[in-house]
Design a protein around this motif. Sequence first.
Motif, PDB file in Angstrom:
ATOM      1  N   LEU A 132       8.928   6.211   3.477  1.00  0.00           N
ATOM      2  CA  LEU A 132       9.193   4.822   3.104  1.00  0.00           C
ATOM      3  C   LEU A 132       8.646   4.487   1.726  1.00  0.00           C
ATOM      4  O   LEU A 132       8.044   3.441   1.516  1.00  0.00           O
ATOM      5  CB  LEU A 132       8.597   3.860   4.148  1.00  0.00           C
ATOM      6  CG  LEU A 132       9.214   3.930   5.538  1.00  0.00           C
ATOM      7  CD1 LEU A 132       8.497   2.978   6.497  1.00  0.00           C
ATOM      8  CD2 LEU A 132      10.695   3.576   5.485  1.00  0.00           C
ATOM      9  N   LEU A 133       8.826   5.390   0.800  1.00  0.00           N
ATOM     10  CA  LEU A 133       8.482   5.063  -0.587  1.00  0.00           C
ATOM     11  C   LEU A 133       9.464   4.012  -1.068  1.00  0.00           C
ATOM     12  O   LEU A 133      10.656   4.108  -0.781  1.00  0.00           O
ATOM     13  CB  LEU A 133       8.580   6.318  -1.467  1.00  0.00           C
ATOM     14  CG  LEU A 133       7.589   7.430  -1.139  1.00  0.00           C
ATOM     15  CD1 LEU A 133       7.851   8.642  -2.011  1.00  0.00           C
ATOM     16  CD2 LEU A 133       6.164   6.949  -1.323  1.00  0.00           C
ATOM     17  N   PHE A 134       8.958   3.008  -1.782  1.00  0.00           N
ATOM     18  CA  PHE A 134       9.853   1.952  -2.249  1.00  0.00           C
ATOM     19  C   PHE A 134      10.821   2.529  -3.267  1.00  0.00           C
ATOM     20  O   PHE A 134      10.392   2.998  -4.330  1.00  0.00           O
ATOM     21  CB  PHE A 134       9.038   0.809  -2.860  1.00  0.00           C
ATOM     22  CG  PHE A 134       7.988   0.281  -1.922  1.00  0.00           C
ATOM     23  CD1 PHE A 134       8.313  -0.046  -0.603  1.00  0.00           C
ATOM     24  CD2 PHE A 134       6.682   0.124  -2.334  1.00  0.00           C
ATOM     25  CE1 PHE A 134       7.350  -0.520   0.269  1.00  0.00           C
ATOM     26  CE2 PHE A 134       5.716  -0.349  -1.462  1.00  0.00           C
ATOM     27  CZ  PHE A 134       6.047  -0.665  -0.154  1.00  0.00           C
ATOM     28  N   PRO A 135      12.102   2.507  -2.960  1.00  0.00           N
ATOM     29  CA  PRO A 135      13.061   3.233  -3.814  1.00  0.00           C
ATOM     30  C   PRO A 135      13.216   2.630  -5.211  1.00  0.00           C
ATOM     31  O   PRO A 135      13.649   3.319  -6.119  1.00  0.00           O
ATOM     32  CB  PRO A 135      14.380   3.142  -3.032  1.00  0.00           C
ATOM     33  CG  PRO A 135      14.213   2.014  -2.082  1.00  0.00           C
ATOM     34  CD  PRO A 135      12.745   1.896  -1.801  1.00  0.00           C
ATOM     35  N   LEU A 137      10.790   1.508  -7.086  1.00  0.00           N
ATOM     36  CA  LEU A 137       9.597   1.695  -7.911  1.00  0.00           C
ATOM     37  C   LEU A 137       9.403   3.178  -8.212  1.00  0.00           C
ATOM     38  O   LEU A 137       9.770   4.042  -7.423  1.00  0.00           O
ATOM     39  CB  LEU A 137       8.358   1.162  -7.172  1.00  0.00           C
ATOM     40  CG  LEU A 137       8.329  -0.331  -6.832  1.00  0.00           C
ATOM     41  CD1 LEU A 137       7.059  -0.671  -6.078  1.00  0.00           C
ATOM     42  CD2 LEU A 137       8.459  -1.168  -8.087  1.00  0.00           C
TER      43      LEU A 137
END
Lengths: 396, 310
Positions: A132-135, A137
Motif C-alpha cells: 500500500l505504498l501511496f502511488p 508519491l
Amino acid sequence: MSGMWESRMRESVMREARMSGRRGGAHEGPARGPRGLRGPRDHDVHVDSGTAGLDARLVVERGGFRLDVALAVAPGEVVALLGPNGAGKTTALRALAGLTPLTGGHLRLDGTDLDRRPPESRPVGVVFQDYLLFPHLTALDNVAFGPRCHGATKAEARAQAAAWLDRLGLADHAGARPRRLSGGQAQRVALARALATHPRLLLLDEPLAALDARTRLEVRARLRRHLADFEAVAVLVTHDPLDAMVLADRLVVVEQGRVVQEGTPSDIARHPRTDYIAQLVGLNLYRGEADGHTVRLAEGPALTTTEQLSGPVFVAFPPGAVTLHRTRPTGSSARNLWRCEVNGLETHGDQIRADLTGELPLAADLTTVAATELDLHPGAEVWATVKATQTHAYPV
Amino acid sequence: MTGPNDRPGDTADRIPDGPRSRRVRGGPRSRRVRGGPPSRRLRGGPRAGRVRTGVPLALLLPALLGVAFLTFPLIALLVRTPWQSLPEQLTSAAVWQALRLSLLCATAATAVSLVIGVPLAWLLARVDFPGRGVVRALVTLPLVLPPVVGGVALLMALGRNGIVGQWLDAWFGITLPFTTAGVVVAEAFVAMPFLVISVEGTLRAADPRYEEAAATLGASRFTAFRRVTLPLIAPGIAAGAVLAWARALGEFGATITFAGNFPGRTQTMPLAVYLALQSDPEAAIALSLVLLAVSIAVLAGLRDRWMSAG
C-alpha cells in the motif's frame, strides 16, 4: 511449491531435532547468524504486564467468527502468527494496529493501554501485505509521510526519510514512484515507511506473500537482518511456515481464531500438536496413550517408540522415515509394521508422496525409482514400516 | 461470401506495393508461404468483410438510424449556419455578454459543487451512517427532477418570501432570485449531483486501505483524505467537475425560473439562444454554434477517460 518449502523446512527441523541423518545439505535453513549477537532468543520470553513490550488479549467478534488470542512479546523479540487462511491472523494484526476495534480483552504496549486509541495515535508501524505504498508519491515522500504527520517540517521529514532509505539500501530509488519499484524494493520502502515513525510495535502482514519465489529468498534473508536490528516488538503474520521459522523467534499458531500452540520454531516443528501444524512441517502425527515404549493409538494399532513415557502423548515421524514393501517383509527389524492401501500419489519436490489408508493412515515419501519398482498405484496394497528410532513421542 | 470477397481485397491491397509483392504472388507455393505480411492481411479483407456480413440487419438498421438521429440535427445546424454574417454575429456585444456570463456562472457553480460535493461524496462512500441510502437518493434527486421544478423549489426555499430566503433578506439584505448569484445557485443545484455521483463512484473504486495505511502512519482522517485520497481520486474529481460544468453551462429551466432572464445579469447562453430564436433565428444559430464548439471541446478533453473505454 509449498511442498518444496515444506520439505526444506523439514530438513532443517530434522537437523535441529537430530532425528534423521538421512538428509542434510546446505540449504537456507534457519542458520541463526547475526541474531545470536542480540542475546537470548529461545528463552525468557515472558513479559510482565505493565512493563516493556506487548501484552494483549485480542478478542474480536464478528458475525459467527470469534477471535481470541493472547499475545505477550518482549522488546526485540519477533513473533509470528502462523495459521491457515481465515484463521483470524490478519484480524489480530488489524486489531493491534487499531484498524479493527476490539470487542473484548486488552492491549497494552510498554505499560500503556492502547485499546481505546485510534490508529493514528498508536506507536505502531504496519507493513501491509501488498505494501500500500501511496502511488502518487515518490519512495522518499512515502517514507516522509509518517514523520510529516508527526509534526516534522517538510525538509526534516525528507531528511529522515532519506536516511531510512539509505539504511535500507534504497538511496538510488528515492525519487521513484512505487510502480517503478520491484517487489523487493517496494517491500523495503514499505518497511522504511513503517519504521520512520519509530514505532514501538512493528506489524508485518504476510511480508513475503507478494513476492515471486526467486526474490523471496533474498528478501527473506534481508528482512530477517532488519528485524534483528529492530529494538521494539515485532509481530508478523504469515501462512508460510518457512517464512515464520526464518523470520521469527517464536511462533504462535492460530487456528479458527484460537491459539493452538506456541513456542520456538524448532519446538513447534518437533512437537506439533494439531494436524494443521503436522502437515505444515510435513510430519505424520498421532495421538495416543503411552505405556513405556509402546503408544496405543486411540483408533488403530500401537506404535513403538524410543522414548519411555506414560499417559497421553503425541507421536510424530516424517514421511521420509516410512519404508514401503509390496509383500510382508520377513526378518525386518522394524517393529512398526502396518498393512495399508495406496490412496493417492503425488509428486512432492523430487519425490513421490504416497497417501496411505488402512491400519494406520499416513504419508510416505519415496523416490521415483522406488515408486516404479514397487509398482505403486492407487488401490495397491503395501506394507509400511517405520523404525522406532525414527519416531518421536512427547506428552500432550 | 467471406472467402471470395477476401482474396480480391487482399490482392488489391498488395498491388500498389510494386513489383516485389507481385513477385510474391508468382507461384501458388510462394503465395501460400509468403502471402503478404500478416498484419496487412488482418487489416485488409477479412475484418472488413466480417463487419459487413456478421451484423444482423435487425440490429444494424436501428443502430444506423440512431447514429443519424443523433448527428443529423448537428449537421443541419452547421448547414444552416449563416457563415457570412457569422463573424458579425459572434462579435456582437450581446453574444459576448451572454457567453461571458455563462462561462462565469458555470465555473462558479462547479466551484461550489466541488467545495461541498466532494466532501458529500466522501461521506456517502466512506462513512456508514444510518439512512445513508435515503440521503444518497435525496442528493441525486435533482439528477432526474425536471429543472423547472428545481427552479420553483429554489424559489420556495431561497426566494424573497422563501423559507430561508426571507431571513437572508431580513438579516443580511441578501436576495438571490433574479441575480447573477441566483444563476450560480440554480446551476449548482442541477449540476452538483453529477459531480457527487461521479466522485462517489471513484471513491468506491479507490482502495480504502490507503487511508488505513495513512492512519497507521499517524495521519488523522482529514489528513489522510487531503494527502492520500484526494490525489488518488483526482482524475475522478476532474471528470465529475467537467460533467457538472457542462451541465451547468447548458442549464435552462431552473435558471429561468429562479433567476429570470435579464441580459447581462442572468441571461446565460441557453436563455439567449431561446430568446433569439423568437426574433432573430440567425443569431440563435450563431449562439448555438458557440455552445456546440464548447461541448466538443469538453468532449475532446474527456476523450481519454471515456471514449477509449471501448
